[in-house]
Write an enzyme that holds these catalytic residues in place. Structure first.
Site, PDB file in Angstrom:
ATOM      1  N   ALA A  23      -0.904   1.525 -18.925  1.00 46.76           N
ATOM      2  CA  ALA A  23      -0.642   2.827 -19.554  1.00 46.76           C
ATOM      3  C   ALA A  23       0.291   3.685 -18.702  1.00 46.76           C
ATOM      4  CB  ALA A  23      -1.962   3.564 -19.784  1.00 46.76           C
ATOM      5  N   ARG A  25      -0.637   8.448  -5.099  1.00 48.33           N
ATOM      6  CA  ARG A  25      -0.907   9.321  -3.960  1.00 48.33           C
ATOM      7  C   ARG A  25      -1.042  10.756  -4.462  1.00 48.33           C
ATOM      8  NH1 ARG A  25       2.149   8.321   1.536  1.00 48.33           N
ATOM      9  NH2 ARG A  25       1.153   9.849   2.862  1.00 48.33           N
ATOM     10  N   GLN A  27     -10.080  -6.844  -8.188  1.00 51.10           N
ATOM     11  CA  GLN A  27      -9.231  -7.622  -9.097  1.00 51.10           C
ATOM     12  C   GLN A  27      -8.970  -9.031  -8.558  1.00 51.10           C
ATOM     13  OE1 GLN A  27      -5.860  -5.090 -10.127  1.00 51.10           O
ATOM     14  NE2 GLN A  27      -7.161  -3.758 -11.362  1.00 51.10           N
ATOM     15  N   VAL A  47       2.945  -5.159  -7.556  1.00 47.76           N
ATOM     16  CA  VAL A  47       3.923  -4.064  -7.538  1.00 47.76           C
ATOM     17  C   VAL A  47       3.294  -2.789  -6.976  1.00 47.76           C
ATOM     18  CG1 VAL A  47       5.457  -2.666  -8.991  1.00 47.76           C
ATOM     19  CG2 VAL A  47       5.057  -5.082  -9.553  1.00 47.76           C
ATOM     20  N   ASP A  72      14.204  -3.115  -3.907  1.00 52.24           N
ATOM     21  CA  ASP A  72      14.939  -2.812  -2.680  1.00 52.24           C
ATOM     22  C   ASP A  72      16.192  -3.690  -2.585  1.00 52.24           C
ATOM     23  OD1 ASP A  72      12.701  -1.096  -1.626  1.00 52.24           O
ATOM     24  OD2 ASP A  72      11.668  -3.011  -1.756  1.00 52.24           O
ATOM     25  N   HIS A 110       7.649  -3.443   1.861  1.00 50.27           N
ATOM     26  CA  HIS A 110       8.233  -2.527   0.873  1.00 50.27           C
ATOM     27  C   HIS A 110       7.844  -1.107   1.296  1.00 50.27           C
ATOM     28  CE1 HIS A 110       9.336  -0.464  -2.744  1.00 50.27           C
ATOM     29  NE2 HIS A 110       8.108  -0.027  -2.891  1.00 50.27           N
TER      30      HIS A 110
HETATM   31  P1  NAX Z   1       1.620   5.395 -12.955  1.00 49.66           P
HETATM   32  O1  NAX Z   1       0.725   6.308 -12.192  1.00 49.66           O
HETATM   33  O2  NAX Z   1       2.492   5.934 -14.027  1.00 49.66           O
HETATM   34  O3  NAX Z   1       0.748   4.214 -13.605  1.00 49.66           O
HETATM   35  C1  NAX Z   1      -0.249   3.557 -12.907  1.00 49.66           C
HETATM   36  C2  NAX Z   1      -1.295   3.133 -13.896  1.00 49.66           C
HETATM   37  O4  NAX Z   1      -2.266   2.349 -13.200  1.00 49.66           O
HETATM   38  C3  NAX Z   1      -2.029   4.307 -14.542  1.00 49.66           C
HETATM   39  O5  NAX Z   1      -2.005   4.183 -15.948  1.00 49.66           O
HETATM   40  C4  NAX Z   1      -3.440   4.180 -13.983  1.00 49.66           C
HETATM   41  O6  NAX Z   1      -4.444   4.612 -14.882  1.00 49.66           O
HETATM   42  C5  NAX Z   1      -3.511   2.664 -13.748  1.00 49.66           C
HETATM   43  N1  NAX Z   1      -4.601   2.265 -12.859  1.00 49.66           N
HETATM   44  C6  NAX Z   1      -5.145   2.939 -11.822  1.00 49.66           C
HETATM   45  N2  NAX Z   1      -6.177   2.253 -11.311  1.00 49.66           N
HETATM   46  C7  NAX Z   1      -6.285   1.125 -12.034  1.00 49.66           C
HETATM   47  C8  NAX Z   1      -7.173   0.021 -11.994  1.00 49.66           C
HETATM   48  N3  NAX Z   1      -8.161  -0.042 -11.098  1.00 49.66           N
HETATM   49  N4  NAX Z   1      -6.996  -0.974 -12.886  1.00 49.66           N
HETATM   50  C9  NAX Z   1      -6.015  -0.912 -13.798  1.00 49.66           C
HETATM   51  N5  NAX Z   1      -5.145   0.107 -13.894  1.00 49.66           N
HETATM   52  C10 NAX Z   1      -5.285   1.114 -13.010  1.00 49.66           C
HETATM   53  O7  NAX Z   1       2.471   4.651 -11.839  1.00 49.66           O
HETATM   54  P2  NAX Z   1       3.830   3.825 -11.999  1.00 49.66           P
HETATM   55  O8  NAX Z   1       4.973   4.744 -11.816  1.00 49.66           O
HETATM   56  O9  NAX Z   1       3.764   2.974 -13.203  1.00 49.66           O
HETATM   57  O10 NAX Z   1       3.776   2.938 -10.656  1.00 49.66           O
HETATM   58  C11 NAX Z   1       2.798   1.941 -10.475  1.00 49.66           C
HETATM   59  C12 NAX Z   1       2.752   1.473  -9.027  1.00 49.66           C
HETATM   60  O11 NAX Z   1       3.990   0.877  -8.659  1.00 49.66           O
HETATM   61  C13 NAX Z   1       2.521   2.600  -8.014  1.00 49.66           C
HETATM   62  O12 NAX Z   1       1.577   2.149  -7.053  1.00 49.66           O
HETATM   63  C14 NAX Z   1       3.881   2.745  -7.344  1.00 49.66           C
HETATM   64  O13 NAX Z   1       3.781   3.268  -6.043  1.00 49.66           O
HETATM   65  C15 NAX Z   1       4.363   1.324  -7.362  1.00 49.66           C
HETATM   66  N6  NAX Z   1       5.802   1.085  -7.177  1.00 49.66           N
HETATM   67  C16 NAX Z   1       6.170  -0.021  -6.492  1.00 49.66           C
HETATM   68  C17 NAX Z   1       7.483  -0.406  -6.347  1.00 49.66           C
HETATM   69  C18 NAX Z   1       7.854  -1.633  -5.616  1.00 49.66           C
HETATM   70  O14 NAX Z   1       9.056  -1.872  -5.482  1.00 49.66           O
HETATM   71  N7  NAX Z   1       6.949  -2.461  -5.106  1.00 49.66           N
HETATM   72  C19 NAX Z   1       8.563   0.440  -6.896  1.00 49.66           C
HETATM   73  C20 NAX Z   1       8.125   1.367  -7.961  1.00 49.66           C
HETATM   74  C21 NAX Z   1       6.772   2.002  -7.751  1.00 49.66           C
HETATM   75  O15 NAX Z   1       6.917   3.092  -6.864  1.00 49.66           O
END
Ligand code: NAX
Length: 332
Positions: free
Chosen positions: A13, A92, A112, A129, A159, A187
């Site tokens: 979501a 965060r 998980q 991710v 990156d 990362h």
């Molecule tokens: P969002 O906050 O828009 O979406 C995260 C979703 O995860 C939310 O819908 C939340 O309800 C859900 N969630 C939380 N706990 C959960 C659980 N236990 N089980 C299932 N779902 C759960 O974040 P978004 O912008 O989509 O980013 C997602 C993640 O990607 C963040 O941790 C972000 O830091 C990380 N990223 C990593 C990147 C990478 O290159 N590795 C780059 C992009 C991003 O910053």
């Protein structure tokens, strides 16, 4: 059309998933002839939002999507999956220390990991991710011991793409003319974007990035710093973290894993270290990766000088600390 594969997206979501779902369903990643059953996991309060996403998937009516299963249950989410994209994580919040965030997230990945181990196919291809991506992947793999170590990866392709983009824009060429950049390590802002082995095509001729740019100082300082801090720069501007570019990078990562890289070419992926380049065995570290027939291999024998060794050691040090903190947080 081939029999369906099951693909789970966690954090379905959220904002990355919103860009990701269309690309996965359009056939760009696993092929136009590969049908898909999509499992979408998020937390209970997000089930309403997820219903909206499902309506949209229905409304774009793509032929390869055979079924979409929304759920807040880990068993349903991971049951028999072939591909698992771990996007969801706790964001965060203001005033939250880095350690608090790490501890909240590694607990999610412990739970998980246990579920993945129990319910997914043993051949499942895993991409983490959600941040801290390398360490979340470490914990996930730790709690899913029956799945082969080479099936676990984390995303550093964003990156990698950012590094290509910076070189391309400096030379005013298309990014697809930039080859073989490397993201080493975490990362995070300690990552080492390395273009010592990269080439570009300028005016129809292939040459090294160092020769084409003719500014070692820029390549060793400003370029490295721009790539390391790009995520923060996007947040400062957008008030939200990278989503469209992150979704594209996830698709690049999975498509290359599925379809392979060209000979003499590599991409960057976080994988479980086998000790290559003096990195602690077992650490989830981003390396140059060559892919053939679905098999990932770390590109060997690239020469490290004093500067690159120091950069790599610094990001390794941060990952060892994160790993130790994560193990403490999950054992308590
Ligand atoms: P969002 O906050 O828009 O979406 C995260 C979703 O995860 C939310 O819908 C939340 O309800 C859900 N969630 C939380 N706990 C959960 C659980 N236990 N089980 C299932 N779902 C759960 O974040 P978004 O912008 O989509 O980013 C997602 C993640 O990607 C963040 O941790 C972000 O830091 C990380 N990223 C990593 C990147 C990478 O290159 N590795 C780059 C992009 C991003 O910053």
């Amino acid at each position: 059309v081939k029999d369906p594969i099951r693909v789970v997206i966690t954090g379905a979501a959220g904002q990355i998933a919103y860009s990701l779902v269309y690309q996965i369903c359009s056939g760009e990643v696993f092929g136009k002839d590969q049908s898909i059953i999509l499992h979408l996991l998020d937390i209970t309060p997000m089930m309403g939002v997820l219903q909206g996403l499902i309506m949209e998937v229905e409304d774009i009516s793509l032929p390869i999507v055979k079924n979409v299963i929304p759920t807040d249950n880990e068993e349903t989410a991971f049951k028999d999956v072939d591909v698992a994209l771990f996007v969801g994580a706790m964001p965060r919040k203001e005033g939250m220390e880095r350690k608090d965030l790490l501890s909240a997230n590694v607990k999610i990945f412990k739970s998980q990991g246990i579920a993945l181990d129990k319910f997914a196919k043993k051949s499942v291809k895993v991409l983490v991710v959600g941040n801290p991506a390398n360490t979340n992947c470490y914990i996930l793999a730790h709690y899913a011991p029956s799945i082969p170590r080479e099936n676990f990866t984390c995303l550093t392709r964003l990156d990698h793409n950012r590094a290509k983009g910076q070189i391309a824009s400096r030379l005013k060429i298309s990014p697809d003319l930039v080859k073989n950049v490397i993201i080493w390590g975490n990362h995070s802002s300690t990552q080492f974007p390395d273009v010592r082995f990269s080439t570009v095509v300028v005016d129809g001729k292939e040459t090294s990035v160092y020769k084409a740019i003719q500014n070692d100082n820029w390549l060793k300082n400003e370029f490295v710093s721009i790539v390391q801090k790009r995520g923060a720069a996007v947040i400062a501007a957008r008030k939200l973290s990278s989503a469209m570019s992150a979704a594209k990078a996830i698709c690049d990562h999975m498509r290359d894993w599925w379809q392979g890289t060209k000979d003499n070419e590599w991409v960057s992926m976080g994988v479980i270290s086998d000790g290559s380049y003096g990195i602690e065995k077992g650490l989830v570290f981003s390396y140059p990766i060559h892919i053939k027939n679905g098999k990932l291999s770390i590109v060997q024998d690239l020469k490290l000088d004093d500067w690159s060794r120091e950069m790599i050691d610094k990001t390794q040090k941060e990952l060892i600390e994160e790993k130790n903190d994560a193990l403490t947080a999950t054992s308590s």
